[in-house]
Scaffold this active site. Structure first.
Site, PDB file in Angstrom:
ATOM      1  N   TYR A 331       0.876  -1.181   0.000  1.00 29.88           N
ATOM      2  CA  TYR A 331       0.000   0.000   0.000  1.00 29.88           C
ATOM      3  C   TYR A 331       0.903   1.217   0.000  1.00 29.88           C
ATOM      4  O   TYR A 331       1.596   1.482   0.979  1.00 29.88           O
ATOM      5  CB  TYR A 331      -0.916  -0.003   1.228  1.00 29.88           C
ATOM      6  CG  TYR A 331      -1.987   1.057   1.144  1.00 29.88           C
ATOM      7  CD1 TYR A 331      -3.266   0.749   0.703  1.00 29.88           C
ATOM      8  CD2 TYR A 331      -1.713   2.378   1.463  1.00 29.88           C
ATOM      9  CE1 TYR A 331      -4.246   1.724   0.595  1.00 29.88           C
ATOM     10  CE2 TYR A 331      -2.679   3.361   1.352  1.00 29.88           C
ATOM     11  CZ  TYR A 331      -3.945   3.020   0.918  1.00 29.88           C
ATOM     12  OH  TYR A 331      -4.905   3.997   0.801  1.00 29.88           O
ATOM     13  N   TYR A 434     -10.311  -3.052   5.986  1.00 30.43           N
ATOM     14  CA  TYR A 434      -9.656  -1.806   6.405  1.00 30.43           C
ATOM     15  C   TYR A 434      -9.640  -1.653   7.931  1.00 30.43           C
ATOM     16  O   TYR A 434      -9.020  -0.730   8.450  1.00 30.43           O
ATOM     17  CB  TYR A 434     -10.389  -0.585   5.851  1.00 30.43           C
ATOM     18  CG  TYR A 434     -10.459  -0.421   4.344  1.00 30.43           C
ATOM     19  CD1 TYR A 434      -9.784  -1.257   3.468  1.00 30.43           C
ATOM     20  CD2 TYR A 434     -11.207   0.616   3.802  1.00 30.43           C
ATOM     21  CE1 TYR A 434      -9.877  -1.066   2.088  1.00 30.43           C
ATOM     22  CE2 TYR A 434     -11.293   0.819   2.429  1.00 30.43           C
ATOM     23  CZ  TYR A 434     -10.633  -0.042   1.577  1.00 30.43           C
ATOM     24  OH  TYR A 434     -10.729   0.159   0.227  1.00 30.43           O
TER      25      TYR A 434
HETATM   26  C1  LIG Z   1      -8.947   2.502  -1.206  1.00 24.60           C
HETATM   27  S1  LIG Z   1     -10.313   3.109  -2.057  1.00 24.60           S
HETATM   28  C2  LIG Z   1     -10.759   1.763  -3.060  1.00 24.60           C
HETATM   29  C3  LIG Z   1     -10.935   2.192  -4.496  1.00 24.60           C
HETATM   30  C4  LIG Z   1     -12.209   2.924  -4.777  1.00 24.60           C
HETATM   31  N1  LIG Z   1     -13.316   1.993  -4.899  1.00 24.60           N
HETATM   32  C5  LIG Z   1     -12.097   3.798  -6.018  1.00 24.60           C
HETATM   33  O1  LIG Z   1     -13.001   3.780  -6.847  1.00 24.60           O
HETATM   34  O2  LIG Z   1     -11.103   4.522  -6.135  1.00 24.60           O
HETATM   35  C6  LIG Z   1     -11.487   3.167  -0.763  1.00 24.60           C
HETATM   36  C7  LIG Z   1     -12.825   3.767  -1.132  1.00 24.60           C
HETATM   37  O3  LIG Z   1     -13.556   2.861  -1.960  1.00 24.60           O
HETATM   38  C8  LIG Z   1     -14.911   2.784  -1.541  1.00 24.60           C
HETATM   39  N2  LIG Z   1     -15.125   1.453  -0.962  1.00 24.60           N
HETATM   40  C9  LIG Z   1     -14.193   0.539  -0.645  1.00 24.60           C
HETATM   41  N3  LIG Z   1     -14.737  -0.569  -0.140  1.00 24.60           N
HETATM   42  C10 LIG Z   1     -16.060  -0.369  -0.134  1.00 24.60           C
HETATM   43  C11 LIG Z   1     -17.152  -1.149   0.301  1.00 24.60           C
HETATM   44  N4  LIG Z   1     -17.004  -2.356   0.817  1.00 24.60           N
HETATM   45  N5  LIG Z   1     -18.389  -0.622   0.185  1.00 24.60           N
HETATM   46  C12 LIG Z   1     -18.569   0.611  -0.354  1.00 24.60           C
HETATM   47  N6  LIG Z   1     -17.569   1.412  -0.776  1.00 24.60           N
HETATM   48  C13 LIG Z   1     -16.330   0.925  -0.671  1.00 24.60           C
HETATM   49  C14 LIG Z   1     -15.077   3.859  -0.475  1.00 24.60           C
HETATM   50  O4  LIG Z   1     -15.488   5.047  -1.109  1.00 24.60           O
HETATM   51  C15 LIG Z   1     -13.692   4.022   0.082  1.00 24.60           C
HETATM   52  O5  LIG Z   1     -13.459   5.289   0.648  1.00 24.60           O
END
Ligand SMILES: C[S@@+](CC[C@H](N)C(=O)[O-])C[C@H]1O[C@@H](n2cnc3c(N)ncnc32)[C@H](O)[C@@H]1O
Length: 470
Positions: A331, A434
């Site tokens: 990460y 997370y």
């Molecule tokens: C590390 S990023 C992962 C990549 C993200 N999905 C993107 O489109 O850039 C983390 C974000 O993804 C979304 N996310 C990750 N896991 C999720 C889950 N289980 N349910 C809903 N949203 C999620 C949330 O907005 C979170 O703040």
């Protein structure tokens, strides 16, 4: 700012990267001529253009170029083109649709300085490129679902290419700058020096591959006198099992609580006790190919970023079967202090924040008081690697994050490495937990509504009932 002061500052930035004034002077002179004395272009992003130009010149010398390479026309346009890549990306991300400018850059944008060589500090006022006079011609291409929007999001910096696809055909490509290694933003205290690594903390008398000797080397002391890795490069079953056992430790003066309420911080809510891996490093006598150097060698799996269409945005999947215990990626992001992160969160609205920062709290429980500059996080929102696309899954995720000590025994800073926690099939989405407490409404980072789909989802509000597992 007076010209002399600007020159002095440019020299200082170069010196921080180990480049002498004599070496950088002709490069600076050339860039000033090239950009018509536009200092903003040279100073933006922590003198990126200047340092890029210097390193390119050296690369060219290394492959038989000559000292005059910078004044040749081709080189000039290459530099201008490179400066405009961010701008081109911005244009691309605004216009996905039936005539999407595809970003298939073969530009090799290696971070100039990483933690193996030293630390490059991102400039607080970095404003990106505005060199509109040198724009690269935009191409208009027809939308093709199967073709990736971006053929390699890493821009050639990783061992493998990682494409980004969107089968829905209507998503804007994400805006961020790819970083292969963590980079300090500003205040974070990351002290890396050979002197800090005591002889008993490395294996200076080893040679070849530490894993091939019957007695584990000094570096293996951290993992109970046994290496964390098998000769095939995966985590040993037993080590992985220990990492999966979770219990909390409470720090006396919790930086997270200080952020929430500086005057009257609440008691620490607890941090997971983590098992560290200690990899051999530069002070060790073994080879670069030693089996106890896995994370530092970087990504080797075939991965792809895709649009999940499940309310989670983009996600990451593997394109090959991965056995249990395989290293997937680190990460990577900006190393920021907890306080800086809190400030960023206060300024940004919910929709702007796409990534979830990682708190480097694996050792907080053993500290009596942590100074602000020692309580660190990784923020991959604007600068990060492929791990910024990995979504959260409550309880039964297929990845586990393990702290890895590489270049410093100081555990305020360490690498966060993601390994498979079970066998994973090709095309499966990669997810990790997370560690969000969806009930902690005072947490400085606001939790999202979880759509992980796990039957043990902890987001009780989402499910409309109390969680089965906490
Ligand atoms: C590390 S990023 C992962 C990549 C993200 N999905 C993107 O489109 O850039 C983390 C974000 O993804 C979304 N996310 C990750 N896991 C999720 C889950 N289980 N349910 C809903 N949203 C999620 C949330 O907005 C979170 O703040």
């Amino acid at each position: 700012m007076a010209i002399n002061e600007r020159v002095r500052k440019a020299f200082l930035a170069a010196r921080a990267c180990g480049i002498s004034d004599q070496e950088v002077k002709p490069v600076l002179k050339h860039l000033l001529k090239l950009y018509n004395k536009n200092w903003d272009l040279i100073e933006s992003e922590g003198y990126r253009a200047l340092l890029d130009a210097y390193f390119e010149l050296n690369e060219n010398k290394g492959v038989g170029g000559n000292k005059n390479v910078l004044v040749e026309n081709g080189e000039s346009s290459r530099l201008s083109k490179r400066l405009c890549m961010q701008e081109l990306e911005d244009q691309a991300s605004c216009t996905v649709g039936n005539s999407t400018p595809k970003l298939s850059s073969e530009e090799n944008e290696k971070p100039m300085i990483n933690l193996e060589q030293g630390v490059r500090i991102l400039n607080k006022n970095s404003s990106g490129c505005s060199n509109s006079g040198n724009k690269v011609q935009q191409q208009s291409v027809t939308w093709d679902k199967k073709r990736p929007i971006i053929s390699d999001i890493t821009k050639g910096t990783e061992n493998v290419k990682i494409s980004l696809v969107d089968e829905t055909g209507n998503q804007d490509p994400p805006k961020f700058t790819y970083l292969r290694k963590n980079v300090i933003y500003q205040e974070a205290y990351v002290h890396i020096s050979l002197a800090r690594i005591a002889d008993e903390h490395c294996c200076s008398s080893c040679s070849g591959d530490c894993l091939s000797f019957p007695i584990p080397c000094a570096c293996a002391q951290e993992t109970g006198g046994e290496f964390a890795y098998t000769p095939e490069g995966q985590l040993r079953e037993e080590f992985l099992r220990t990492c999966q056992k979770h219990h909390l430790v409470h720090c006396q003066d919790c930086p997270l609580e200080r952020c929430k309420n500086e005057r009257k911080p609440e008691k620490c809510k607890g941090h997971l006790v983590r098992k560290f891996i200690k990899e051999c490093w530069d002070k060790c006598g073994c080879d670069k190919q030693c089996g106890n150097r896995v994370v530092q060698r970087g990504i080797v799996c075939k991965l792809q970023v895709f649009f999940t269409g499940e309310g989670k945005g983009w996600g990451l999947k593997t394109l090959q079967d991965l056995p249990k215990g395989t290293f997937v990626c680190e990460y990577v992001g900006e190393i920021v202090t907890n306080t800086e992160l809190h400030e960023r969160n206060k300024k940004s609205s919910g929709r702007e924040r796409h990534t979830y920062p990682v708190t480097l709290d694996a050792d907080w429980g053993s500290e009596s008081v942590l100074k602000d500059e020692e309580a660190l996080c990784l923020d991959a929102t604007s600068f990060g690697n492929v791990a910024r696309f990995i979504n959260h899954r409550c309880y039964d995720a297929n990845l586990i994050d393990i702290p890895v000590e590489v270049e410093t025994p100081d555990r305020h800073y360490y690498h966060v490495a993601l390994f498979t926690s079970r066998n994973v099939k090709a095309n499966e989405e990669l997810t990790w937990d997370y560690g969000i407490d969806f009930d902690d409404h005072k947490h400085p980072i606001k939790a999202f509504h979880c759509t992980c789909g796990s039957s043990y989802c902890r987001d009780a509000k989402r499910k409309g009932k109390r969680p089965a597992v906490s």
